[in-house]
Motif scaffolding. Structure first.
Motif, mmCIF file in Angstrom:
data_model
loop_
_atom_site.group_PDB
_atom_site.id
_atom_site.type_symbol
_atom_site.label_atom_id
_atom_site.label_comp_id
_atom_site.label_asym_id
_atom_site.label_seq_id
_atom_site.Cartn_x
_atom_site.Cartn_y
_atom_site.Cartn_z
ATOM 1 N N THR A 126 55.140 32.653 67.374
ATOM 2 C CA THR A 126 55.757 32.879 65.987
ATOM 3 C C THR A 126 56.930 34.182 66.212
ATOM 4 N N HIS A 127 58.023 34.054 65.192
ATOM 5 C CA HIS A 127 58.931 35.128 65.289
ATOM 6 C C HIS A 127 58.208 36.495 65.037
ATOM 7 N N ASP A 128 57.043 36.382 64.403
ATOM 8 C CA ASP A 128 56.603 37.810 63.957
ATOM 9 C C ASP A 128 56.009 38.660 65.474
ATOM 10 N N THR A 129 55.210 37.838 66.265
ATOM 11 C CA THR A 129 54.882 38.305 67.631
ATOM 12 C C THR A 129 56.055 38.567 68.400
ATOM 13 N N ARG A 130 57.266 37.606 68.489
ATOM 14 C CA ARG A 130 58.129 38.080 69.315
ATOM 15 C C ARG A 130 59.015 39.328 68.728
ATOM 16 N N ALA A 131 58.971 39.651 67.507
ATOM 17 C CA ALA A 131 59.801 40.697 67.023
ATOM 18 C C ALA A 131 58.867 41.748 67.225
ATOM 19 N N THR A 132 57.651 41.738 67.260
ATOM 20 C CA THR A 132 56.861 43.080 67.365
ATOM 21 C C THR A 132 56.950 43.190 68.819
ATOM 22 N N LEU A 133 57.091 42.359 69.955
ATOM 23 C CA LEU A 133 57.352 43.013 71.260
ATOM 24 C C LEU A 133 58.628 43.567 71.458
ATOM 25 N N TRP A 134 59.592 42.798 70.760
ATOM 26 C CA TRP A 134 60.853 43.282 71.002
ATOM 27 C C TRP A 134 61.249 44.680 70.494
ATOM 28 N N THR A 135 60.420 44.937 69.452
ATOM 29 C CA THR A 135 60.522 46.401 68.653
ATOM 30 C C THR A 135 59.972 47.425 69.651
ATOM 31 N N VAL A 136 58.920 47.248 70.308
ATOM 32 C CA VAL A 136 58.393 48.163 70.959
ATOM 33 C C VAL A 136 59.201 48.503 72.104
ATOM 34 N N GLY A 137 59.954 47.723 72.753
ATOM 35 C CA GLY A 137 60.931 47.922 73.698
ATOM 36 C C GLY A 137 61.972 48.511 73.173
ATOM 37 N N SER A 138 62.566 48.147 72.058
ATOM 38 C CA SER A 138 63.751 48.622 71.261
ATOM 39 C C SER A 138 63.592 50.483 71.084
ATOM 40 N N LEU A 139 62.261 50.501 70.613
ATOM 41 C CA LEU A 139 61.898 51.936 70.159
ATOM 42 C C LEU A 139 61.740 52.898 71.415
ATOM 43 N N ILE A 140 61.590 52.379 72.433
ATOM 44 C CA ILE A 140 61.235 53.173 73.567
ATOM 45 C C ILE A 140 62.750 53.630 74.151
ATOM 46 N N ILE A 141 63.780 52.398 74.038
ATOM 47 C CA ILE A 141 65.110 52.968 74.221
ATOM 48 C C ILE A 141 65.614 54.096 73.267
ATOM 49 N N VAL A 142 65.435 53.870 72.335
ATOM 50 C CA VAL A 142 65.858 54.936 71.045
ATOM 51 C C VAL A 142 65.222 56.057 71.188
ATOM 52 N N PHE A 143 64.077 56.338 71.610
ATOM 53 C CA PHE A 143 63.545 57.549 71.962
ATOM 54 C C PHE A 143 63.951 58.403 73.149
ATOM 55 N N MET A 144 64.037 57.389 74.189
ATOM 56 C CA MET A 144 64.399 57.963 75.480
ATOM 57 C C MET A 144 65.804 58.737 75.323
ATOM 58 N N THR A 145 66.761 57.894 74.561
ATOM 59 C CA THR A 145 68.301 57.910 74.380
ATOM 60 C C THR A 145 68.492 59.338 73.343
ATOM 61 N N CYS A 146 67.666 59.300 72.376
ATOM 62 C CA CYS A 146 67.599 60.690 71.465
ATOM 63 C C CYS A 146 67.227 61.787 72.203
ATOM 64 N N ARG A 147 66.301 61.858 73.283
ATOM 65 C CA ARG A 147 65.984 62.694 73.967
ATOM 66 C C ARG A 147 67.102 63.397 75.077
ATOM 67 N N VAL A 148 67.768 62.311 75.347
ATOM 68 C CA VAL A 148 68.787 62.672 76.558
ATOM 69 C C VAL A 148 70.053 63.354 75.351
ATOM 70 N N LEU A 149 70.163 62.787 74.319
ATOM 71 C CA LEU A 149 71.361 63.571 73.552
ATOM 72 C C LEU A 149 70.916 64.855 72.887
ATOM 73 N N VAL A 150 69.612 65.160 72.735
ATOM 74 C CA VAL A 150 69.191 66.377 72.510
ATOM 75 C C VAL A 150 69.287 67.402 73.691
ATOM 76 N N ALA A 151 68.868 67.080 74.833
ATOM 77 C CA ALA A 151 69.139 67.722 76.222
ATOM 78 C C ALA A 151 70.306 68.279 76.296
ATOM 79 N N ALA A 152 71.406 66.895 76.095
ATOM 80 C CA ALA A 152 72.744 67.306 76.549
ATOM 81 C C ALA A 152 73.358 68.144 75.188
ATOM 82 N N LEU A 153 73.234 68.065 74.168
ATOM 83 C CA LEU A 153 73.953 69.043 73.250
ATOM 84 C C LEU A 153 73.245 70.470 73.167
ATOM 85 N N ILE A 154 71.926 70.356 73.465
ATOM 86 C CA ILE A 154 71.644 72.085 73.595
ATOM 87 C C ILE A 154 71.781 72.743 75.067
ATOM 88 N N GLN A 155 72.384 71.931 75.933
ATOM 89 C CA GLN A 155 72.475 72.599 77.265
ATOM 90 C C GLN A 155 72.419 73.829 77.382
#
Lengths: 155, 155, 155
Positions: A126-155
């Motif tokens: 079902t779409h719900d299963t697929r969407a849940t798994l996609w969401t996990v991956g997408s949030l990992i990308i967002v988390f890592m990217t925000c961490r990079v952004l903060v690290a680069a901004l407060i250099q």
């Protein structure tokens, strides 16, 4: 982390996760080929209807969409929307010198989420299963990217 | 290889191959634009039918697919399925410190395979020709990626 | 530049621009989800018509294209055609040790051009506006890539 050495456990973690995702994406191309050969169809270009050793009995129906081929194309497109950005985000993320365990959880967690997403999409869960798994991956990308952004901004 | 220096012959090889592939991908966008202007059609968005300096005589047929434009879009999609992963795989591969000659064969070989693939697709050669050229490039990505995976796993 | 340190102003500039573009691309996926939920349609897979908590009242029309969803998909595809190559080109470009101010103009200029392109596409401005904004970004990628190519060739 200052050096990009595959001997460095942090960078090796990234390299392993990145390699698996590259092979995954390339694998979708090969799976498309396999399914086009099984279906003897699902082609896209007019010239694919020419008689060749790989297509000895061409007919016009071969250019019509074949759901088994289209399914792999949809999975592939989902990879194109996600994996290049994971490859870049993960690379920059390990440059922020995160704790090794956290990096392993995020990078290998992403890999697992994408392989499960593939399994769920391939088997038409079902779409719900697929969407849940996609969401996990997408949030990992967002988390890592925000961490990079903060690290680069407060250099 | 420890430093990412363009003075390093190995990294310079990667940088040259990567640059050519980036220009190739960007070139597909420009070629799509050129063919849309030649065909005065092949557009995709409803607003593209508004009268503007670039489209002085709009008509509804401009939103219908135009095969000469669609061909470039198919080539472009094939690039999106391959080039980002080549860029990542090649980068990680040179970090494994391969012999310079082998790296040149693989990286420049990939570039050549993609330009030939483009020529074959643009001129509508048979599927078999196109598939062979794509296969060469795909196997180069797989080889480089497996090499990275092994190097990272046995760190 | 020899080290990939987020403390280095040049590399930090790249990391900030790259992070913003990664978040932009990932944001398109989320915006597609939002619009599919608003439209209760625009789905693509047959299994999306199954009754689930996220889709309690399925009907066959949900698989028909929905223009508000398709618009985001077109914007997303445009990102896939551009952002991965910006991420690679910008990375290699900062390795050529360009003047910081020039790098900031190019990298942040690209980011601005893409956010304006998004705004113009989302609000269905004329093709000419959208094309102009895309052209600015594309020329920035071409300029940076040619600079890398020259630097690597004259090593």
């Amino acid at each position: 982390m200052d050096s990009l050495s595959l001997q460095d456990p942090l960078f090796a973690t990234y390299a392993i996760a990145a390699s698996l995702m590259i092979l995954k994406a390339v694998g979708m191309s090969w799976l498309t080929v396999v399914r086009m050969m099984q279906a003897k169809g699902g082609f896209r270009s007019p010239e694919d209807l020419r008689k060749t050793p790989l297509n000895p009995e061409p007919n016009a129906k071969q250019l019509e969409p074949d759901e088994r081929v289209e399914r792999i194309r949809r999975i592939h497109l989902n990879d194109l929307e996600n994996l290049p950005f994971f490859l870049a985000a993960g690379f920059l993320y390990v440059l922020t010198s995160p704790p090794l365990l956290l990096a392993q959880v995020l990078l290998y967690g992403y890999v697992v989420s994408r392989f499960l997403h593939f399994a769920a999409y391939l088997s038409a869960r079902t779409h719900d299963t697929r969407a849940t798994l996609w969401t996990v991956g997408s949030l990992i990308i967002v988390f890592m990217t925000c961490r990079v952004l903060v690290a680069a901004l407060i250099q």
